[in-house]
Design an enzyme around this catalytic site. Structure first.
Site, PDB file in Angstrom:
ATOM      1  N   CYS A 281       0.862  -1.183   0.000  1.00 57.06           N
ATOM      2  CA  CYS A 281       0.000   0.000   0.000  1.00 57.06           C
ATOM      3  C   CYS A 281       0.896   1.230   0.000  1.00 57.06           C
ATOM      4  O   CYS A 281       1.578   1.514   0.989  1.00 57.06           O
ATOM      5  CB  CYS A 281      -0.895  -0.009   1.241  1.00 57.06           C
ATOM      6  SG  CYS A 281      -1.900   1.478   1.384  1.00 57.06           S
TER       7      CYS A 281
ATOM      8  N   HIS B 199      -2.360  -4.661 -10.476  1.00 57.60           N
ATOM      9  CA  HIS B 199      -3.042  -3.495 -11.051  1.00 57.60           C
ATOM     10  C   HIS B 199      -3.316  -3.729 -12.535  1.00 57.60           C
ATOM     11  O   HIS B 199      -2.445  -4.198 -13.258  1.00 57.60           O
ATOM     12  CB  HIS B 199      -2.180  -2.236 -10.906  1.00 57.60           C
ATOM     13  CG  HIS B 199      -1.929  -1.874  -9.475  1.00 57.60           C
ATOM     14  ND1 HIS B 199      -2.762  -1.046  -8.768  1.00 57.60           N
ATOM     15  CD2 HIS B 199      -0.964  -2.267  -8.610  1.00 57.60           C
ATOM     16  CE1 HIS B 199      -2.320  -0.925  -7.522  1.00 57.60           C
ATOM     17  NE2 HIS B 199      -1.222  -1.666  -7.399  1.00 57.60           N
TER      18      HIS B 199
ATOM     19  N   GLY C 169      -1.041   2.084  -7.162  1.00 58.65           N
ATOM     20  CA  GLY C 169      -1.712   2.256  -8.457  1.00 58.65           C
ATOM     21  C   GLY C 169      -1.066   3.363  -9.276  1.00 58.65           C
ATOM     22  O   GLY C 169      -0.901   3.227 -10.503  1.00 58.65           O
TER      23      GLY C 169
HETATM   24  N1  LIG Z   1      -4.494   2.198  -1.334  1.00 56.24           N
HETATM   25  C1  LIG Z   1      -3.338   1.425  -1.477  1.00 56.24           C
HETATM   26  C2  LIG Z   1      -3.463  -0.002  -1.903  1.00 56.24           C
HETATM   27  C3  LIG Z   1      -4.262  -0.825  -0.883  1.00 56.24           C
HETATM   28  C4  LIG Z   1      -4.342  -2.307  -1.227  1.00 56.24           C
HETATM   29  C5  LIG Z   1      -5.130  -2.601  -2.472  1.00 56.24           C
HETATM   30  N2  LIG Z   1      -6.519  -2.231  -2.379  1.00 56.24           N
HETATM   31  C6  LIG Z   1      -4.990  -4.089  -2.812  1.00 56.24           C
HETATM   32  O1  LIG Z   1      -5.831  -4.901  -2.367  1.00 56.24           O
HETATM   33  O2  LIG Z   1      -4.044  -4.448  -3.496  1.00 56.24           O
HETATM   34  C7  LIG Z   1      -2.153   2.176  -2.055  1.00 56.24           C
HETATM   35  O3  LIG Z   1      -2.052   3.382  -1.769  1.00 56.24           O
HETATM   36  O4  LIG Z   1      -1.307   1.587  -2.714  1.00 56.24           O
END
Ligand SMILES: N[C@@H](CCC[C@H](N)C(=O)O)C(=O)O
Length: 287
Positions: free
Chosen positions: A76, A170, A231
């Site tokens: 994250c 992603h 992301g």
């Molecule tokens: N908000 C995060 C990523 C959190 C985890 C994601 N939802 C997953 O399940 O891979 C970030 O800032 O990278």
């Protein structure tokens, strides 16, 4: 009634309930349910999920991240900047540059201080992106060593996908106009498509120039959030792989909650720079 001390923090609006596991104890079996409970905006505190700031045998501190559906992710980006700020400001670390362990491996964070000696910006070396389809993971591309601008169909919509893992998966789709990106309609469909055995974070990106892009995300396990650090890194890598941007150059990613600077260096590492903020501290009454 047992109380759990927490700090609510955000990185560009991507907000989590942070628990200092150097001081608090939570049974492993309760973590997923607790993440769901504290994240609930009506009956809990309200957040995109829960992040544990834990002791580590490999680094001064370890991050564990749970989405608001209780699923645990390996990485994250916004969480890492907040963990770095918390660790520095609460004396868990004394150096301005230090390692953080994640389930995806070790990363290095460097904090920048303001006049009051508080952390204002954090740069995290997020390591190398993973491009091999089996490792992301994404199915249907066996024999290929990456997934770049591949034609895919979701709910009868044909789009072009680039897939990148930054420790978490992603799927990136370039669009002409970010305001018309089908975030609400296709985000949840893409997230759980059978093509992604571990599900996926879905991102829509409008490249404005070599150095700038708009970005919107449907996060795996949390839905639409204001920002996603991993992301944004994946989107910058995808832009470079698609010839829209260049390596070793700062790329400004405009997220719903603000800007991140991403640089995919020639040595293969991706640097992410952005803010981290404390919202409040408190005590959650455990049921
Ligand atoms: N908000 C995060 C990523 C959190 C985890 C994601 N939802 C997953 O399940 O891979 C970030 O800032 O990278």
């Amino acid at each position: 009634m047992k109380k759990l001390k927490f700090t609510k923090m955000h990185g560009l609006g991507n907000n989590y309930i942070y628990v200092n596991m150097f001081e608090e104890t939570i049974a492993e079996a309760d973590l997923a349910d607790l993440a769901v409970a504290v994240s609930n905006p009506y009956t809990g505190i309200g957040s995109d999920g829960m992040i544990l700031i834990c002791p580590s045998e490999k680094a001064p501190v370890k991050m564990r991240i749970f989405n608001n559906d209780g699923s645990e992710a390996k990485n994250c980006g916004n969480g890492l900047r907040c963990v770095a700020k918390y660790a520095y400001e609460n004396g868990i670390v004394e150096e301005e540059e230090f390692q953080i362990e994640t389930l995806g491996g070790l990363v290095t964070a460097k904090v920048s201080l303001n006049d009051q000696n508080n952390v204002s910006l954090v740069t995290v070396n997020m390591g190398n992106p993973i491009l091999q389809p089996e490792q992301i993971p994404v199915k249907g591309f066996s024999g290929k060593d990456h997934v770049i601008n591949e034609r895919v169909t979701f709910s009868d919509h044909t789009m072009y996908m680039t897939a990148v893992s930054m420790g978490n998966p992603h799927a990136i789709f370039f669009v002409d106009n970010i305001n018309e990106a089908p975030l609400h309609s296709l985000g949840p469909v893409i997230e759980k498509d059978a093509m992604f055995p571990d599900w996926v974070n879905a991102e829509f990106v409008e490249s404005i120039s070599e150095n700038e892009m708009h970005f919107r995300v449907w996060e795996r396990g949390s839905g639409i959030t204001q920002a996603c650090g991993t992301g944004a890194c994946a989107a910058a890598v995808a832009a470079i792989l698609n010839g829209k941007s260049e390596k070793n150059t700062d790329i400004t990613v405009h997220l719903a909650g603000g800007d991140l600077i991403i640089n995919w260096q020639n040595d293969g590492d991706v640097l992410m720079t952005g803010p981290a903020e404390v919202i409040c501290t408190g005590e959650y009454l455990l049921k």
